[in-house]
Scaffold this active site. Structure first.
Site, PDB file in Angstrom:
ATOM      1  N   GLY A   1       0.832  -1.205   0.000  1.00 43.18           N
ATOM      2  CA  GLY A   1       0.000   0.000   0.000  1.00 43.18           C
ATOM      3  C   GLY A   1       0.864   1.251   0.000  1.00 43.18           C
ATOM      4  O   GLY A   1       0.491   2.288   0.535  1.00 43.18           O
ATOM      5  N   GLY A   2       2.034   1.159  -0.611  1.00 44.27           N
ATOM      6  CA  GLY A   2       3.027   2.230  -0.567  1.00 44.27           C
ATOM      7  C   GLY A   2       2.656   3.493  -1.310  1.00 44.27           C
ATOM      8  O   GLY A   2       3.277   4.528  -1.099  1.00 44.27           O
ATOM      9  N   THR A   3       1.643   3.438  -2.181  1.00 43.86           N
ATOM     10  CA  THR A   3       1.240   4.661  -2.891  1.00 43.86           C
ATOM     11  C   THR A   3       0.109   5.387  -2.165  1.00 43.86           C
ATOM     12  O   THR A   3      -0.372   6.414  -2.631  1.00 43.86           O
ATOM     13  CB  THR A   3       0.796   4.354  -4.337  1.00 43.86           C
ATOM     14  OG1 THR A   3      -0.313   3.449  -4.294  1.00 43.86           O
ATOM     15  CG2 THR A   3       1.929   3.757  -5.157  1.00 43.86           C
ATOM     16  N   GLY A   4      -0.327   4.849  -1.043  1.00 47.80           N
ATOM     17  CA  GLY A   4      -1.452   5.439  -0.314  1.00 47.80           C
ATOM     18  C   GLY A   4      -1.057   6.624   0.538  1.00 47.80           C
ATOM     19  O   GLY A   4       0.118   7.018   0.609  1.00 47.80           O
TER      20      GLY A   4
ATOM     21  N   LYS B   1      -0.109   6.699  -9.541  1.00 54.22           N
ATOM     22  CA  LYS B   1       0.488   5.647  -8.704  1.00 54.22           C
ATOM     23  C   LYS B   1       1.729   5.055  -9.372  1.00 54.22           C
ATOM     24  O   LYS B   1       2.727   4.784  -8.705  1.00 54.22           O
ATOM     25  CB  LYS B   1      -0.547   4.560  -8.409  1.00 54.22           C
ATOM     26  CG  LYS B   1      -1.604   5.006  -7.413  1.00 54.22           C
ATOM     27  CD  LYS B   1      -2.507   3.871  -6.997  1.00 54.22           C
ATOM     28  CE  LYS B   1      -3.500   4.335  -5.932  1.00 54.22           C
ATOM     29  NZ  LYS B   1      -4.391   3.247  -5.502  1.00 54.22           N
TER      30      LYS B   1
ATOM     31  N   ARG C   1      -6.241  -8.987  13.413  1.00 55.30           N
ATOM     32  CA  ARG C   1      -5.387  -9.246  14.584  1.00 55.30           C
ATOM     33  C   ARG C   1      -5.487 -10.696  15.032  1.00 55.30           C
ATOM     34  O   ARG C   1      -4.480 -11.330  15.377  1.00 55.30           O
ATOM     35  CB  ARG C   1      -5.785  -8.336  15.754  1.00 55.30           C
ATOM     36  CG  ARG C   1      -5.343  -6.897  15.615  1.00 55.30           C
ATOM     37  CD  ARG C   1      -5.565  -6.173  16.932  1.00 55.30           C
ATOM     38  NE  ARG C   1      -5.183  -4.777  16.875  1.00 55.30           N
ATOM     39  CZ  ARG C   1      -5.071  -3.996  17.937  1.00 55.30           C
ATOM     40  NH1 ARG C   1      -5.334  -4.497  19.141  1.00 55.30           N
ATOM     41  NH2 ARG C   1      -4.708  -2.726  17.813  1.00 55.30           N
TER      42      ARG C   1
ATOM     43  N   LYS D   1     -10.580  -4.947  11.759  1.00 55.02           N
ATOM     44  CA  LYS D   1      -9.188  -4.889  12.224  1.00 55.02           C
ATOM     45  C   LYS D   1      -8.930  -5.949  13.290  1.00 55.02           C
ATOM     46  O   LYS D   1      -7.843  -6.551  13.335  1.00 55.02           O
ATOM     47  CB  LYS D   1      -8.849  -3.488  12.752  1.00 55.02           C
ATOM     48  CG  LYS D   1      -8.682  -2.466  11.630  1.00 55.02           C
ATOM     49  CD  LYS D   1      -8.323  -1.079  12.146  1.00 55.02           C
ATOM     50  CE  LYS D   1      -8.098  -0.117  10.977  1.00 55.02           C
ATOM     51  NZ  LYS D   1      -7.747   1.247  11.434  1.00 55.02           N
TER      52      LYS D   1
ATOM     53  N   ARG E   1       1.405  -3.893  -7.512  1.00 57.35           N
ATOM     54  CA  ARG E   1       0.344  -4.821  -7.922  1.00 57.35           C
ATOM     55  C   ARG E   1      -0.053  -4.581  -9.372  1.00 57.35           C
ATOM     56  O   ARG E   1      -0.186  -3.432  -9.800  1.00 57.35           O
ATOM     57  CB  ARG E   1      -0.871  -4.652  -7.010  1.00 57.35           C
ATOM     58  CG  ARG E   1      -0.593  -5.045  -5.569  1.00 57.35           C
ATOM     59  CD  ARG E   1      -1.853  -5.107  -4.742  1.00 57.35           C
ATOM     60  NE  ARG E   1      -2.363  -3.791  -4.424  1.00 57.35           N
ATOM     61  CZ  ARG E   1      -3.630  -3.538  -4.136  1.00 57.35           C
ATOM     62  NH1 ARG E   1      -4.521  -4.519  -4.166  1.00 57.35           N
ATOM     63  NH2 ARG E   1      -4.024  -2.328  -3.830  1.00 57.35           N
TER      64      ARG E   1
ATOM     65  N   HIS F   1     -17.409   7.723  14.106  1.00 59.43           N
ATOM     66  CA  HIS F   1     -16.027   7.838  14.575  1.00 59.43           C
ATOM     67  C   HIS F   1     -15.789   9.186  15.248  1.00 59.43           C
ATOM     68  O   HIS F   1     -15.136   9.259  16.293  1.00 59.43           O
ATOM     69  CB  HIS F   1     -15.052   7.631  13.410  1.00 59.43           C
ATOM     70  CG  HIS F   1     -15.045   6.229  12.893  1.00 59.43           C
ATOM     71  ND1 HIS F   1     -14.219   5.802  11.869  1.00 59.43           N
ATOM     72  CD2 HIS F   1     -15.767   5.137  13.245  1.00 59.43           C
ATOM     73  CE1 HIS F   1     -14.444   4.517  11.627  1.00 59.43           C
ATOM     74  NE2 HIS F   1     -15.377   4.100  12.450  1.00 59.43           N
TER      75      HIS F   1
END
Length: 312
Positions: free
Chosen positions: A10-13, A44, A142, A138, A35, A270
């Site tokens: 997810g490095g382009t996020g 991206k 975990r 999440k 990807r 949230h």
């Protein structure tokens, strides 16, 4: 001790690109998952190529090809996933289960940091529908990590300043209001605001630190623990202008969820937990946790009066 090799998924996020930058800056051999699904997303692609220019290595793999994921994680010591978990962008939290399977099969990863970086989901079992889906998913990830005996660190980064500070915590905008500001309740609930680059810096510091192994690391630097009123005061001092303040009761805030689309209802839920309930600060960190600014006092984190200057 040799620095770990790091794979960022997810490095382009939004946070991922900062994690890549911080990993390179702190001297880690850094790999970024590329990807094939990226297709014709030119921004991206160009970002990935810019990472390559800075010294990162691009690793091709797909979530639909288990073998390619296993081969990718075998090249590194640490895997950091930063895939989006917010509903108004793209929501991919459970896709990480495929990554967990790959890490388990590869058998060489010394640390996995799943995509967390917000509120601590372990403390959100009471969260409102439909927003609780984020925390439930999440926790599902975990559970898979811990059942697979994969060494981990969970990073609870609280509120990204770009989404919560620059707008003085106003919903539906990312810029500060010019005249009027809405205050949640009495506006005195303490919130934690984090510069996104600091989130990345602290995250990378944890990966070779035995003190953070199999623990949650809270990013809660003391000078960034502020109430909404304190944040507004910083802005008013910076600009020399007073804003017209009106308060929204808890009941009226919750009533505003009715009729909203799904993603907006998630967001309102949230906000409720953060600004009315105080879910980021109403607990002690406890034994199975660490606080980042105490572990790494050498990090000169960005204070919010400094952060807000760009908006002035």
């Amino acid at each position: 001790m040799a620095k770990s090799k790091v794979l960022v998924v997810g490095g382009t996020g939004y946070i991922g690109r900062r994690i890549v930058k911080a990993s390179l800056a702190q001297g880690h051999e850094t790999y970024v998952l590329q990807r094939p699904e990226i297709g014709l997303d030119i921004e991206k692609v160009q970002m990935l190529l810019s990472f390559k220019k800075q010294g990162a290595r691009l690793v091709e793999a797909s979530f639909s090809d288990h073998r390619s994921l296993v081969d990718a994680v075998r090249q590194v010591d640490v895997v950091i996933c930063t895939m989006s978990g917010v509903h108004f962008r793209s929501h991919n939290v459970l896709v990480q289960l495929k990554l967990v399977e790959a890490i388990k099969d590869a058998g060489n990863v010394k640390r996995f940091l799943p995509s967390e970086f917000g509120m601590d989901p372990a403390r959100m079992g009471h969260a409102l529908e439909p927003g609780r889906v984020t925390f439930d998913e999440k926790m599902t990830v975990r559970k898979a990590i811990e059942e697979s005996k994969i060494p981990f660190t969970y990073v609870s980064a609280n509120c990204f300043a770009g989404y919560f500070a620059g707008n003085l915590a106003q919903m539906g905008t990312l810029l500060p209001p010019k005249d009027k500001v809405l205050i949640y309740g009495d506006g005195n609930v303490k919130v934690v605001y984090m510069d996104e680059d600091d989130v990345a810096t602290y995250t990378i510091k944890t990966i070779d630190d035995l003190r953070t192994l199999n623990k949650t690391v809270y990013l809660r630097p003391p000078e960034n623990v502020l109430s909404q009123r304190e944040l507004i005061e910083k802005w008013e001092k910076l600009t020399g202008r007073q804003l017209d303040k009106s308060s929204l009761s808890e009941q009226d805030f919750l009533s505003s969820m009715k009729g909203l689309d799904y993603a907006s209802q998630v967001g309102v839920g949230h906000f409720y937990h953060i600004f009315y309930e105080g879910c980021l600060t109403n607990f002690e960190t406890g034994q199975d946790a660490e606080e980042a600014s105490q572990l790494y006092p050498e990090v000169n984190y960005t204070r919010m009066d400094e952060y807000l200057k760009i908006y002035a």
